[in-house]
Design an enzyme around this catalytic site. Structure first.
Site, PDB file in Angstrom:
ATOM      1  N   PRO A  26       2.884  -6.874   1.391  1.00 30.81           N
ATOM      2  CA  PRO A  26       4.324  -7.148   1.306  1.00 30.81           C
ATOM      3  C   PRO A  26       5.124  -5.907   1.680  1.00 30.81           C
ATOM      4  O   PRO A  26       4.810  -4.797   1.250  1.00 30.81           O
ATOM      5  CB  PRO A  26       4.531  -7.521  -0.162  1.00 30.81           C
ATOM      6  CG  PRO A  26       3.401  -6.874  -0.886  1.00 30.81           C
ATOM      7  CD  PRO A  26       2.244  -6.833   0.075  1.00 30.81           C
TER       8      PRO A  26
ATOM      9  N   ARG B 230       4.844   2.275   0.910  1.00 32.95           N
ATOM     10  CA  ARG B 230       5.408   3.603   0.705  1.00 32.95           C
ATOM     11  C   ARG B 230       4.650   4.588   1.588  1.00 32.95           C
ATOM     12  O   ARG B 230       3.424   4.554   1.622  1.00 32.95           O
ATOM     13  CB  ARG B 230       5.224   4.097  -0.730  1.00 32.95           C
ATOM     14  CG  ARG B 230       5.510   3.095  -1.801  1.00 32.95           C
ATOM     15  CD  ARG B 230       6.973   3.124  -2.226  1.00 32.95           C
ATOM     16  NE  ARG B 230       7.178   2.316  -3.403  1.00 32.95           N
ATOM     17  CZ  ARG B 230       7.229   0.988  -3.399  1.00 32.95           C
ATOM     18  NH1 ARG B 230       7.073   0.321  -2.295  1.00 32.95           N
ATOM     19  NH2 ARG B 230       7.439   0.316  -4.513  1.00 32.95           N
TER      20      ARG B 230
ATOM     21  N   PRO C  28       0.803  -1.210   0.000  1.00 30.90           N
ATOM     22  CA  PRO C  28       0.000   0.000   0.000  1.00 30.90           C
ATOM     23  C   PRO C  28       0.842   1.269   0.000  1.00 30.90           C
ATOM     24  O   PRO C  28       2.015   1.257   0.348  1.00 30.90           O
ATOM     25  CB  PRO C  28      -0.786  -0.096   1.302  1.00 30.90           C
ATOM     26  CG  PRO C  28       0.160  -0.781   2.235  1.00 30.90           C
ATOM     27  CD  PRO C  28       0.932  -1.750   1.364  1.00 30.90           C
TER      28      PRO C  28
ATOM     29  N   ARG D 258      -8.355  -7.863  -1.696  1.00 36.41           N
ATOM     30  CA  ARG D 258      -8.538  -8.271  -0.296  1.00 36.41           C
ATOM     31  C   ARG D 258      -9.988  -8.036   0.086  1.00 36.41           C
ATOM     32  O   ARG D 258     -10.571  -7.024  -0.271  1.00 36.41           O
ATOM     33  CB  ARG D 258      -7.613  -7.479   0.614  1.00 36.41           C
ATOM     34  CG  ARG D 258      -6.149  -7.766   0.323  1.00 36.41           C
ATOM     35  CD  ARG D 258      -5.243  -6.750   0.990  1.00 36.41           C
ATOM     36  NE  ARG D 258      -3.864  -6.969   0.609  1.00 36.41           N
ATOM     37  CZ  ARG D 258      -3.269  -6.379  -0.417  1.00 36.41           C
ATOM     38  NH1 ARG D 258      -3.933  -5.534  -1.171  1.00 36.41           N
ATOM     39  NH2 ARG D 258      -2.016  -6.640  -0.696  1.00 36.41           N
TER      40      ARG D 258
END
Length: 129
Positions: free
Chosen positions: A36, A41, A2, A72
């Protein structure tokens, strides 16, 4: 993904240690097991031109957006968003105790087709293990 983006009023620039705050956010997001680490960022955008409420006081704001990739389920996204907002509120409570401050947060799921990325950070992090 994200991507965590904080937009904030310029009048609180000296009150926020963004590297520290982003460290907390990135650690939280990485520890969820949902995202992950190589895709996380965080960045801040200072807003120099703004008007808040009646403009009669030294109001301040920070609005945060978490942009996540599609796929998701809602319950997972909702759980992450609720826990992240708890972290945000706790982090900014001392500032909110000292001044007029509006805190807002939203999570946005990006379009699965119209979202393009290129990244070699994932491979680098995997090679470090």
């Amino acid at each position: 993904m994200p991507h965590f983006i904080a937009e904030y009023s310029a009048n609180i620039k000296d009150d926020i240690d963004f590297p520290e705050f982003f460290g907390e956010v990135n650690q939280f997001l990485g520890n969820t097991g949902v995202f992950p680490l190589g895709g996380i960022r965080s960045r801040a955008i200072r807003m120099d031109d703004y008007v808040i409420a009646d403009a009669k006081h030294d109001y301040a704001f920070i609005h945060m957006t978490l942009k996540v990739g599609a796929g998701r389920d809602l319950e997972i996204r909702k759980g992450v968003a609720e826990e992240l907002f708890k972290l945000i509120e706790a982090h900014f409570q001392p500032l909110k105790d000292r001044r007029l401050l509006a805190i807002s947060f939203e999570m946005i799921e990006l379009d699965p087709v119209l979202n393009f990325k290129s990244n070699n950070i994932h491979q680098f992090l995997n090679a470090q293990k």
